[in-house]
Scaffold this motif. Structure first.
Motif, PDB file in Angstrom:
ATOM      1  N   SER A 138       2.623  12.606  -9.624  1.00 28.89           N
ATOM      2  CA  SER A 138       1.995  13.671 -10.408  1.00 28.89           C
ATOM      3  C   SER A 138       1.192  14.663  -9.568  1.00 28.89           C
ATOM      4  CB  SER A 138       1.069  13.053 -11.462  1.00 28.89           C
ATOM      5  OG  SER A 138       0.044  12.279 -10.841  1.00 28.89           O
ATOM      6  N   VAL A 139       1.120  14.444  -8.262  1.00 26.17           N
ATOM      7  CA  VAL A 139       0.202  15.203  -7.415  1.00 26.17           C
ATOM      8  C   VAL A 139       0.979  15.929  -6.318  1.00 26.17           C
ATOM      9  CG1 VAL A 139      -1.695  14.952  -5.777  1.00 26.17           C
ATOM     10  CG2 VAL A 139      -1.713  13.633  -7.895  1.00 26.17           C
ATOM     11  N   ASP A 140       0.581  17.168  -6.031  1.00 28.47           N
ATOM     12  CA  ASP A 140       1.272  17.996  -5.036  1.00 28.47           C
ATOM     13  C   ASP A 140       0.750  17.804  -3.617  1.00 28.47           C
ATOM     14  OD1 ASP A 140       2.934  19.486  -6.950  1.00 28.47           O
ATOM     15  OD2 ASP A 140       1.011  20.296  -7.631  1.00 28.47           O
ATOM     16  N   CYS A 141      -0.417  17.230  -3.479  1.00 33.25           N
ATOM     17  CA  CYS A 141      -1.009  17.023  -2.156  1.00 33.25           C
ATOM     18  C   CYS A 141      -2.178  16.055  -2.292  1.00 33.25           C
ATOM     19  CB  CYS A 141      -1.491  18.355  -1.570  1.00 33.25           C
ATOM     20  SG  CYS A 141      -2.242  18.231   0.077  1.00 33.25           S
ATOM     21  N   VAL A 142      -2.374  15.206  -1.276  1.00 33.87           N
ATOM     22  CA  VAL A 142      -3.547  14.326  -1.216  1.00 33.87           C
ATOM     23  C   VAL A 142      -4.230  14.533   0.124  1.00 33.87           C
ATOM     24  CG1 VAL A 142      -4.411  11.952  -1.239  1.00 33.87           C
ATOM     25  CG2 VAL A 142      -2.505  12.589  -2.733  1.00 33.87           C
ATOM     26  N   VAL A 143      -5.546  14.664   0.079  1.00 32.52           N
ATOM     27  CA  VAL A 143      -6.345  14.740   1.299  1.00 32.52           C
ATOM     28  C   VAL A 143      -7.429  13.667   1.233  1.00 32.52           C
ATOM     29  CG1 VAL A 143      -5.914  17.207   1.594  1.00 32.52           C
ATOM     30  CG2 VAL A 143      -7.955  16.459   0.360  1.00 32.52           C
ATOM     31  N   SER A 144      -7.934  13.297   2.388  1.00 32.51           N
ATOM     32  CA  SER A 144      -9.019  12.316   2.452  1.00 32.51           C
ATOM     33  C   SER A 144      -9.750  12.506   3.763  1.00 32.51           C
ATOM     34  CB  SER A 144      -8.467  10.890   2.341  1.00 32.51           C
ATOM     35  OG  SER A 144      -9.523   9.942   2.310  1.00 32.51           O
ATOM     36  N   THR A 145     -11.072  12.462   3.712  1.00 24.65           N
ATOM     37  CA  THR A 145     -11.885  12.744   4.891  1.00 24.65           C
ATOM     38  C   THR A 145     -12.876  11.620   5.149  1.00 24.65           C
ATOM     39  OG1 THR A 145     -11.722  15.139   4.497  1.00 24.65           O
ATOM     40  CG2 THR A 145     -13.485  14.377   5.947  1.00 24.65           C
ATOM     41  N   LEU A 146     -12.673  10.908   6.243  1.00 24.46           N
ATOM     42  CA  LEU A 146     -13.609   9.882   6.720  1.00 24.46           C
ATOM     43  C   LEU A 146     -13.963   8.878   5.618  1.00 24.46           C
ATOM     44  CD1 LEU A 146     -15.958  12.058   8.966  1.00 24.46           C
ATOM     45  CD2 LEU A 146     -13.930  10.749   9.612  1.00 24.46           C
ATOM     46  N   VAL A 147     -12.937   8.220   5.116  1.00 26.88           N
ATOM     47  CA  VAL A 147     -13.087   7.245   4.040  1.00 26.88           C
ATOM     48  C   VAL A 147     -12.564   5.873   4.439  1.00 26.88           C
ATOM     49  CG1 VAL A 147     -12.311   6.655   1.694  1.00 26.88           C
ATOM     50  CG2 VAL A 147     -12.967   9.006   2.244  1.00 26.88           C
ATOM     51  N   PHE A 148     -11.458   5.852   5.167  1.00 25.98           N
ATOM     52  CA  PHE A 148     -10.737   4.603   5.394  1.00 25.98           C
ATOM     53  C   PHE A 148     -11.460   3.647   6.340  1.00 25.98           C
ATOM     54  CE2 PHE A 148      -7.678   6.940   3.159  1.00 25.98           C
ATOM     55  CZ  PHE A 148      -6.644   6.098   2.758  1.00 25.98           C
ATOM     56  N   GLN A 149     -12.514   4.075   6.988  1.00 21.37           N
ATOM     57  CA  GLN A 149     -13.304   3.155   7.801  1.00 21.37           C
ATOM     58  C   GLN A 149     -14.029   2.125   6.939  1.00 21.37           C
ATOM     59  OE1 GLN A 149     -13.847   6.404   7.484  1.00 21.37           O
ATOM     60  NE2 GLN A 149     -16.016   6.862   7.161  1.00 21.37           N
ATOM     61  N   GLU A 150     -14.099   2.403   5.641  1.00 19.15           N
ATOM     62  CA  GLU A 150     -14.722   1.457   4.719  1.00 19.15           C
ATOM     63  C   GLU A 150     -13.753   0.373   4.243  1.00 19.15           C
ATOM     64  OE1 GLU A 150     -16.907   3.459   1.613  1.00 19.15           O
ATOM     65  OE2 GLU A 150     -17.267   5.164   2.942  1.00 19.15           O
ATOM     66  N   LEU A 151     -12.488   0.507   4.597  1.00 20.15           N
ATOM     67  CA  LEU A 151     -11.480  -0.489   4.256  1.00 20.15           C
ATOM     68  C   LEU A 151     -11.346  -1.446   5.438  1.00 20.15           C
ATOM     69  CD1 LEU A 151      -8.750   1.863   2.728  1.00 20.15           C
ATOM     70  CD2 LEU A 151     -10.865   1.011   1.689  1.00 20.15           C
ATOM     71  N   HIS A 152     -11.757  -2.675   5.264  1.00 24.33           N
ATOM     72  CA  HIS A 152     -11.910  -3.573   6.402  1.00 24.33           C
ATOM     73  C   HIS A 152     -10.761  -4.543   6.609  1.00 24.33           C
ATOM     74  CE1 HIS A 152     -16.595  -3.028   6.487  1.00 24.33           C
ATOM     75  NE2 HIS A 152     -15.921  -1.923   6.775  1.00 24.33           N
ATOM     76  N   THR A 153      -9.802  -4.592   5.683  1.00 23.89           N
ATOM     77  CA  THR A 153      -8.687  -5.520   5.838  1.00 23.89           C
ATOM     78  C   THR A 153      -7.357  -4.779   5.769  1.00 23.89           C
ATOM     79  OG1 THR A 153      -8.393  -6.009   3.479  1.00 23.89           O
ATOM     80  CG2 THR A 153     -10.052  -7.316   4.687  1.00 23.89           C
ATOM     81  N   GLU A 154      -6.345  -5.379   6.375  1.00 23.06           N
ATOM     82  CA  GLU A 154      -5.014  -4.757   6.364  1.00 23.06           C
ATOM     83  C   GLU A 154      -4.471  -4.668   4.948  1.00 23.06           C
ATOM     84  OE1 GLU A 154      -0.631  -5.408   8.476  1.00 23.06           O
ATOM     85  OE2 GLU A 154      -2.405  -6.478   9.217  1.00 23.06           O
ATOM     86  N   ASP A 155      -4.731  -5.679   4.126  1.00 20.95           N
ATOM     87  CA  ASP A 155      -4.273  -5.649   2.735  1.00 20.95           C
ATOM     88  C   ASP A 155      -4.883  -4.475   1.978  1.00 20.95           C
ATOM     89  OD1 ASP A 155      -2.668  -7.854   3.048  1.00 20.95           O
ATOM     90  OD2 ASP A 155      -4.050  -9.262   2.087  1.00 20.95           O
ATOM     91  N   HIS A 156      -6.177  -4.238   2.180  1.00 20.23           N
ATOM     92  CA  HIS A 156      -6.869  -3.135   1.505  1.00 20.23           C
ATOM     93  C   HIS A 156      -6.313  -1.791   1.981  1.00 20.23           C
ATOM     94  CE1 HIS A 156     -11.035  -1.722  -0.183  1.00 20.23           C
ATOM     95  NE2 HIS A 156     -10.009  -1.185  -0.826  1.00 20.23           N
ATOM     96  N   LEU A 157      -6.084  -1.690   3.289  1.00 23.73           N
ATOM     97  CA  LEU A 157      -5.510  -0.466   3.848  1.00 23.73           C
ATOM     98  C   LEU A 157      -4.131  -0.193   3.259  1.00 23.73           C
ATOM     99  CD1 LEU A 157      -5.467   1.830   6.042  1.00 23.73           C
ATOM    100  CD2 LEU A 157      -4.375   0.148   7.547  1.00 23.73           C
ATOM    101  N   ASN A 158      -3.268  -1.206   3.275  1.00 25.00           N
ATOM    102  CA  ASN A 158      -1.902  -1.033   2.778  1.00 25.00           C
ATOM    103  C   ASN A 158      -1.885  -0.692   1.291  1.00 25.00           C
ATOM    104  OD1 ASN A 158      -0.794  -1.550   5.284  1.00 25.00           O
ATOM    105  ND2 ASN A 158      -0.527  -3.737   4.898  1.00 25.00           N
ATOM    106  N   HIS A 159      -2.738  -1.363   0.515  1.00 28.09           N
ATOM    107  CA  HIS A 159      -2.791  -1.086  -0.924  1.00 28.09           C
ATOM    108  C   HIS A 159      -3.204   0.366  -1.180  1.00 28.09           C
ATOM    109  CE1 HIS A 159      -3.720  -1.413  -5.186  1.00 28.09           C
ATOM    110  NE2 HIS A 159      -4.895  -0.872  -4.913  1.00 28.09           N
ATOM    111  N   THR A 160      -4.210   0.829  -0.462  1.00 23.59           N
ATOM    112  CA  THR A 160      -4.722   2.180  -0.689  1.00 23.59           C
ATOM    113  C   THR A 160      -3.694   3.238  -0.318  1.00 23.59           C
ATOM    114  OG1 THR A 160      -6.976   1.404  -0.283  1.00 23.59           O
ATOM    115  CG2 THR A 160      -6.596   3.776  -0.145  1.00 23.59           C
ATOM    116  N   ILE A 161      -3.042   3.079   0.813  1.00 19.61           N
ATOM    117  CA  ILE A 161      -2.027   4.054   1.210  1.00 19.61           C
ATOM    118  C   ILE A 161      -0.827   4.002   0.265  1.00 19.61           C
ATOM    119  CG2 ILE A 161      -0.407   4.684   3.056  1.00 19.61           C
ATOM    120  CD1 ILE A 161      -2.558   4.011   5.065  1.00 19.61           C
ATOM    121  N   SER A 162      -0.494   2.819  -0.229  1.00 18.12           N
ATOM    122  CA  SER A 162       0.595   2.702  -1.212  1.00 18.12           C
ATOM    123  C   SER A 162       0.233   3.383  -2.526  1.00 18.12           C
ATOM    124  CB  SER A 162       0.934   1.233  -1.454  1.00 18.12           C
ATOM    125  OG  SER A 162       1.493   0.653  -0.300  1.00 18.12           O
ATOM    126  N   GLU A 163      -1.026   3.286  -2.931  1.00 17.28           N
ATOM    127  CA  GLU A 163      -1.478   3.966  -4.142  1.00 17.28           C
ATOM    128  C   GLU A 163      -1.388   5.484  -3.987  1.00 17.28           C
ATOM    129  OE1 GLU A 163      -3.198   3.398  -7.568  1.00 17.28           O
ATOM    130  OE2 GLU A 163      -1.390   2.306  -7.085  1.00 17.28           O
TER     131      GLU A 163
END
Length: 254
Positions: free
Chosen positions: A111-136
């Motif tokens: 539903s979205v034409d573009c996604v941006v994110s700035t200095l957020v992913f350092q708060e994701l401390h596990t590979e599972d959390h990282l993979n889930h977020t990028i998949s979302e």
């Protein structure tokens, strides 16, 4: 001095669009330029109190829907409040803010034409959390649509940047420790456990989520762009020779 958590909403909301935050906003603006006429809806993932979302609004066309997403309902409430207060200073775009719902972005698939994110992913401390977020992010993004995510650089050790400094913490030099600690330039806020994901780790996560045309870069600051527009005599620091960022650009094909 305050240690950053999502409960420190009022303190975090005071952080201004200067230094690295301004640098990041200019990167997003330049990355969006080639396709901004195709962007009817853009998501700012990890919007916090809305600083990056309002900066993103300056990079898109009037009438664009700009959606801020954050894990914290309190941050979302603060973003809505500040954005409403600053309405007269903002371009003619539409704003929405939403909190995550059990870890899911509350938007439809593709539903979205573009996604941006700035200095957020350092708060994701596990590979599972990282993979889930990028998949979302891949799930909500239209096929072929761009994604631009700014991570803290995995090459940082003890540099002193304009908005924050890693210099006071010699433990940052440990090559076997991907968690870094830094302090705001004002000395009022400390980020005491930021995960600095490596370029290889992030490339793997993007690839697994179905992204293609993946690129990664370490940009340096433009010496002609003052880090503090209201005080242009203040220069950049380490940003001129060491990038504070690892910038990923990709297109969703999930």
């Amino acid at each position: 001095m305050v240690t950053f958590t999502h409960e420190n909403v009022d303190e975090y909301a005071k952080v201004e669009l200067t230094g690295e935050y301004l640098f990041a906003a200019k990167i997003i603006e330049e990355k969006i330029k080639p396709f901004k006429d195709k962007v009817g809806c853009i998501v700012d993932y990890g919007c916090g109190a809305g600083k990056s979302t309002r900066a993103t609004a300056l990079a898109v066309n009037p009438g664009t829907l700009v959606v801020g997403i954050d894990v914290s309902p309190d941050m979302v409430a603060q973003a809505e409040k500040i954005t409403a207060e600053k309405a007269g200073e903002l371009p003619g775009v539409l704003f929405e803010y939403h909190a995550l719902n059990d870890g899911k972005i509350p938007l439809d698939d593709s539903s979205v034409d573009c996604v941006v994110s700035t200095l957020v992913f350092q708060e994701l401390h596990t590979e599972d959390h990282l993979n889930h977020t990028i998949s979302e992010i891949a799930r909500i993004t239209k096929k072929g649509a761009p994604v631009i995510i700014i991570f803290p650089s995995d090459k940082i050790t003890c540099e002193e940047f304009c908005a924050f400094s890693y210099a006071p913490y010699p433990e940052n030099k440990d090559p076997n420790n991907s968690f870094k600690k830094c302090i705001s330039e004002s000395g009022t806020m400390v980020w005491d456990k930021d995960k600095h994901w490596t370029k290889d780790e992030l490339t793997k996560a993007f690839t697994q989520a179905g992204f293609k045309n993946i690129s990664a870069e370490y940009p340096l600051a433009d010496p002609d762009l003052p880090p503090y527009p209201n005080n242009p005599s203040i220069p950049w620091k380490a940003e001129l020779h060491t990038s504070p960022f690892l910038v990923f650009s990709a297109h969703s094909f999930s």
